[in-house]
Design an enzyme around this catalytic site. Structure first.
Site, PDB file in Angstrom:
ATOM      1  N   GLY A 212       0.777  -1.231   0.000  1.00 23.97           N
ATOM      2  CA  GLY A 212       0.000   0.000   0.000  1.00 23.97           C
ATOM      3  C   GLY A 212       0.806   1.276   0.000  1.00 23.97           C
ATOM      4  O   GLY A 212       0.237   2.365   0.100  1.00 23.97           O
ATOM      5  N   THR A 213       2.137   1.188  -0.127  1.00 19.93           N
ATOM      6  CA  THR A 213       2.957   2.396  -0.090  1.00 19.93           C
ATOM      7  C   THR A 213       3.105   3.050  -1.458  1.00 19.93           C
ATOM      8  O   THR A 213       3.743   4.103  -1.565  1.00 19.93           O
ATOM      9  CB  THR A 213       4.356   2.072   0.472  1.00 19.93           C
ATOM     10  OG1 THR A 213       4.900   0.941  -0.234  1.00 19.93           O
ATOM     11  CG2 THR A 213       4.278   1.751   1.952  1.00 19.93           C
ATOM     12  N   GLY A 214       2.561   2.453  -2.521  1.00 20.79           N
ATOM     13  CA  GLY A 214       2.558   3.102  -3.828  1.00 20.79           C
ATOM     14  C   GLY A 214       3.644   2.642  -4.771  1.00 20.79           C
ATOM     15  O   GLY A 214       4.081   3.414  -5.636  1.00 20.79           O
ATOM     16  N   LYS A 215       4.089   1.401  -4.663  1.00 18.71           N
ATOM     17  CA  LYS A 215       5.168   0.908  -5.533  1.00 18.71           C
ATOM     18  C   LYS A 215       4.695   0.804  -6.981  1.00 18.71           C
ATOM     19  O   LYS A 215       5.391   1.240  -7.912  1.00 18.71           O
ATOM     20  CB  LYS A 215       5.656  -0.457  -5.022  1.00 18.71           C
ATOM     21  CG  LYS A 215       6.205  -0.420  -3.608  1.00 18.71           C
ATOM     22  CD  LYS A 215       6.743  -1.753  -3.173  1.00 18.71           C
ATOM     23  CE  LYS A 215       5.651  -2.783  -2.994  1.00 18.71           C
ATOM     24  NZ  LYS A 215       4.737  -2.471  -1.895  1.00 18.71           N
ATOM     25  N   THR A 216       3.528   0.237  -7.195  1.00 14.80           N
ATOM     26  CA  THR A 216       3.001   0.105  -8.561  1.00 14.80           C
ATOM     27  C   THR A 216       2.715   1.475  -9.165  1.00 14.80           C
ATOM     28  O   THR A 216       3.024   1.733 -10.334  1.00 14.80           O
ATOM     29  CB  THR A 216       1.720  -0.745  -8.552  1.00 14.80           C
ATOM     30  OG1 THR A 216       1.995  -2.006  -7.932  1.00 14.80           O
ATOM     31  CG2 THR A 216       1.220  -0.980  -9.961  1.00 14.80           C
ATOM     32  N   HIS A 431     -13.846  -0.181  31.427  1.00 16.32           N
ATOM     33  CA  HIS A 431     -12.628  -0.721  30.804  1.00 16.32           C
ATOM     34  C   HIS A 431     -11.946   0.353  29.950  1.00 16.32           C
ATOM     35  O   HIS A 431     -10.738   0.606  30.092  1.00 16.32           O
ATOM     36  CB  HIS A 431     -12.990  -1.943  29.954  1.00 16.32           C
ATOM     37  CG  HIS A 431     -11.818  -2.610  29.318  1.00 16.32           C
ATOM     38  ND1 HIS A 431     -11.272  -3.775  29.805  1.00 16.32           N
ATOM     39  CD2 HIS A 431     -11.074  -2.291  28.221  1.00 16.32           C
ATOM     40  CE1 HIS A 431     -10.248  -4.129  29.047  1.00 16.32           C
ATOM     41  NE2 HIS A 431     -10.112  -3.251  28.058  1.00 16.32           N
ATOM     42  N   GLU A 432     -12.717   0.984  29.067  1.00 11.53           N
ATOM     43  CA  GLU A 432     -12.141   2.004  28.194  1.00 11.53           C
ATOM     44  C   GLU A 432     -11.746   3.253  28.983  1.00 11.53           C
ATOM     45  O   GLU A 432     -10.730   3.898  28.669  1.00 11.53           O
ATOM     46  CB  GLU A 432     -13.130   2.370  27.087  1.00 11.53           C
ATOM     47  CG  GLU A 432     -13.535   1.211  26.185  1.00 11.53           C
ATOM     48  CD  GLU A 432     -12.352   0.542  25.514  1.00 11.53           C
ATOM     49  OE1 GLU A 432     -11.316   1.214  25.310  1.00 11.53           O
ATOM     50  OE2 GLU A 432     -12.448  -0.657  25.200  1.00 11.53           O
ATOM     51  N   HIS A 435      -8.323   2.618  30.398  1.00 11.45           N
ATOM     52  CA  HIS A 435      -7.264   2.856  29.420  1.00 11.45           C
ATOM     53  C   HIS A 435      -6.963   4.353  29.307  1.00 11.45           C
ATOM     54  O   HIS A 435      -5.789   4.768  29.314  1.00 11.45           O
ATOM     55  CB  HIS A 435      -7.701   2.334  28.043  1.00 11.45           C
ATOM     56  CG  HIS A 435      -7.596   0.860  27.888  1.00 11.45           C
ATOM     57  ND1 HIS A 435      -6.454   0.155  28.176  1.00 11.45           N
ATOM     58  CD2 HIS A 435      -8.502  -0.059  27.436  1.00 11.45           C
ATOM     59  CE1 HIS A 435      -6.655  -1.134  27.933  1.00 11.45           C
ATOM     60  NE2 HIS A 435      -7.901  -1.291  27.478  1.00 11.45           N
ATOM     61  N   ASP A 508      -5.685  -7.181  24.828  1.00 10.75           N
ATOM     62  CA  ASP A 508      -4.734  -6.350  25.573  1.00 10.75           C
ATOM     63  C   ASP A 508      -3.649  -7.203  26.212  1.00 10.75           C
ATOM     64  O   ASP A 508      -2.459  -6.863  26.174  1.00 10.75           O
ATOM     65  CB  ASP A 508      -5.463  -5.548  26.649  1.00 10.75           C
ATOM     66  CG  ASP A 508      -6.473  -4.574  26.059  1.00 10.75           C
ATOM     67  OD1 ASP A 508      -6.262  -4.142  24.918  1.00 10.75           O
ATOM     68  OD2 ASP A 508      -7.464  -4.248  26.741  1.00 10.75           O
TER      69      ASP A 508
END
Length: 611
Positions: A212-216, A431-432, A435, A508
């Protein structure tokens, strides 16, 4: 000895077609006619049954009223049936026939027989049918022959100079890679500039980077900048079930490339055909190895001075055959990294080009909120934001749409239909909140950006999003320890508030344990074990992916020390998280209760509870 030619059965086919057409014509094209004798015709005339006649020298045809048995044998329409007398003798002339017809009010119609219709039905139609069938079979056989002969032809897609409209303006976030490729473009445009000094351009360029970094896209941009023909093929397209087809396609591709020079031949996912030889599970005569051998020979055989540049892309350079990477083949390797903040901003500008954006949209803020996103991820974010805006019947894409699109890409779509019970919703909220509170109170931890307790498509019942203030390429021991502490904050919040624990912290705990193990065994961050690495990584590349075998290169006593160090590291982080939450229990309650009410809280809404 003369060669026997195959017999030509065309005449028999034609004869069969004519007979078949005649039978069909007689059965279906000709209407059934009622045949009567001449005396029967006179009787019907005297009885007033004859309605219409057509006279000829051979017979009399016409229409008469049908009888009781006529409907079962002949075509009857409106009570009338077609009739014809049996052939009359040539000498028979009846002078009383015409007056009798006139006296009985019979309409006389002199319609000549349509001989052309019979001729067409009996001769032209079967001949035309034969010609169509005969030449249809010939063309089908010819097409099958062409397909058989072209089985070994290359499957590469060829883009002419006018079709490769992608340029460097369409590629962002990889400036270093573009600078490396400028030399290739200059050579394709003006090769004499290098040849006059005796310079040789690299034969092959290997683009390496995460998916997905754009090689093509980068390879297409090189062809578009140089305005040359672009061959594009995937490594898997060389392979077939038949032996020798892959090598034949490689040969054909290089032949076509030489004819269309200057050009660029791009092989995407070259690891599908370029994996290291001699590591197969079966015998040594492998079709993939034959294809790779032919590719190596062709890359040695052609002269780069003719203007044929080979480019390839892979995210697995470690599995490629060493012969493919030696100088003279892919002698230049360009790494395409994941873009930083500035690169992500430019990528967003490229993908947002032409889209109606609201005034509150800040691509710079979006770039900061998407750390680690590749070009493909950012393109997906922009597209998802456009779809969300259209679904909400908006005329422009707003910042809210981009925010929701980021959440959708990271954690999946919202699933509000998965209604949690009040007890489960309360557990998830605390829980959240645990965090978030631990992340805020722990030094070296990334700030909290958003909290949500809405179930998501990837199985998460809630999430706490943290965003770094800047791009990082190194992590210190304090930062890794802080990350483990934040990961355990949700589990500790459940323990502090409810006095019991649930299964919600499974992911986690897995991530915290793996991170602690890497700190001890890979990063050398254990005071007890010292700056050493433990475990040897062995990659079984022949199975198509990394099967990591962490074989032990240490004693049983060292293994016990590793287990103890990992255990102590995780427990010390847990103790720190418990202490923080016990000290800020009131803040934890207030944050969790507000989260239950709102379900989603942004950073600005969370800050008052963290002060």
């Amino acid at each position: 000895m003369p060669i026997k030619r195959p017999k030509d059965y065309s005449f028999f086919f034609l004869l069969f077609a004519i007979l078949t057409a005649n039978v069909i014509y007689q059965m279906w094209m000709a209407k059934p006619i009622k045949r009567i004798r001449y005396d029967e015709f006179w009787d019907a005339l005297q009885e007033g049954k004859i309605q219409e006649v057509s006279l000829s020298h051979e017979e009399i045809r016409g229409l008469m009223r049908s009888g009781e048995d006529d409907e079962a044998k002949y075509a009857v329409k409106e009570g009338l049936v077609s009739f014809a007398t049996y052939p009359l003798p040539p000498h028979q002339q009846d002078p009383a026939l015409i007056p009798a017809l006139l006296d009985n009010g019979v309409q006389i119609v002199n319609t000549p027989p349509n001989k052309w219709l019979g001729f067409l039905g009996m001769w032209v139609l079967p001949i035309a049918l034969f010609v169509l069938i005969y030449f249809g079979f010939m063309r089908a056989n010819q097409r099958m022959g062409q397909e058989a002969m072209s089985f070994g032809r290359t499957r590469a897609k060829i883009y002419a100079e006018r079709d490769t409209r992608t340029t460097f303006e369409d590629v962002a976030g990889c400036e270093e890679a573009k600078e490396e490729l400028v030399e290739i473009i200059e050579f394709l445009k003006d090769p004499r500039k290098f040849q006059s000094l005796g310079g040789k351009i690299p034969k092959g360029v290997l683009l390496v980077g995460p998916p997905g970094t754009g090689k093509t896209l980068l390879a297409k941009a090189v062809a578009g900048e140089a305005e040359v023909t672009f061959f594009s093929i995937s490594g898997s397209e060389f392979m077939e079930m038949f032996v020798g087809v892959g090598a034949s396609r490689v040969r054909d591709m290089f032949v076509q490339a030489k004819h269309k020079a200057p050009c660029i031949v791009f092989i995407d996912e070259i690891d599908a055909v370029g994996r290291q030889r001699g590591t197969g599970l079966g015998g040594g005569h492998d079709e993939r190895e034959q294809t790779l051998n032919q590719l190596l020979v062709e890359m040695d055989g052609f002269d780069s001075q003719k203007g044929v540049i080979i480019m390839a892309a892979t995210n697995r350079p470690d599995v490629l055959d060493p012969a493919l990477l030696r100088p003279g083949r892919f002698d230049r390797r360009i790494v395409v990294h994941v873009a930083g903040v500035e690169g992500r901003k430019r990528i967003l500008e490229v993908h947002a080009r032409g889209k109606p954006l609201a005034e509150d949209v800040s691509l710079e803020v979006m770039a900061k909120r998407t750390p680690g996103f590749t070009g493909a991820d950012l393109a997906n974010v922009v597209n998802e934001a456009a779809l969300l805006a259209a679904r909400r019947s908006k005329k422009r894409i707003e910042m809210k749409d981009f925010e929701d699109a980021i959440d959708r890409v990271i954690a999946g779509p919202e699933q509000k239909s998965r209604a949690l019970s009040e007890k489960e919703k309360r557990v998830v909220a605390f829980h959240e909140a645990g965090h978030a509170l631990v992340a805020h109170l722990t030094e070296h931890s990334d700030p909290v950006h958003k909290i949500s307790i809405i179930p998501r498509g990837y199985g998460a019942l809630g999430f706490t999003m943290q965003l770094p203030t800047e791009d990082r390429y190194l992590a210190s021991r304090a930062e890794l320890t802080a990350k483990i502490t934040v990961l355990l904050g949700g589990r500790c919040a459940e323990e502090v508030i409810f006095g019991e624990i649930s299964t919600g912290a499974q992911n986690d705990l897995e991530e915290a344990t793996e991170l602690a193990k890497r700190m001890v065994c890979s990063f050398g961050m254990s005071e007890e074990l010292g700056p050493l690495t433990y475990g040897r990584r062995q990659n079984a590349v022949f199975l198509g992916r990394d099967i990591v075998d962490e074989s032990r290169n240490f004693s049983e006593h060292t293994a016990q020390l590793i287990d103890r160090e990992v255990h102590d590291l995780v427990l010390s982080c847990k103790a720190k998280a418990l202490a923080l939450l016990e000290e800020r229990r009131d803040q934890l309650h207030a944050l969790a209760e507000t989260l239950i009410e709102r379900e989603v809280m942004e950073f600005s809404e969370v800050v008052p509870f963290l002060a």
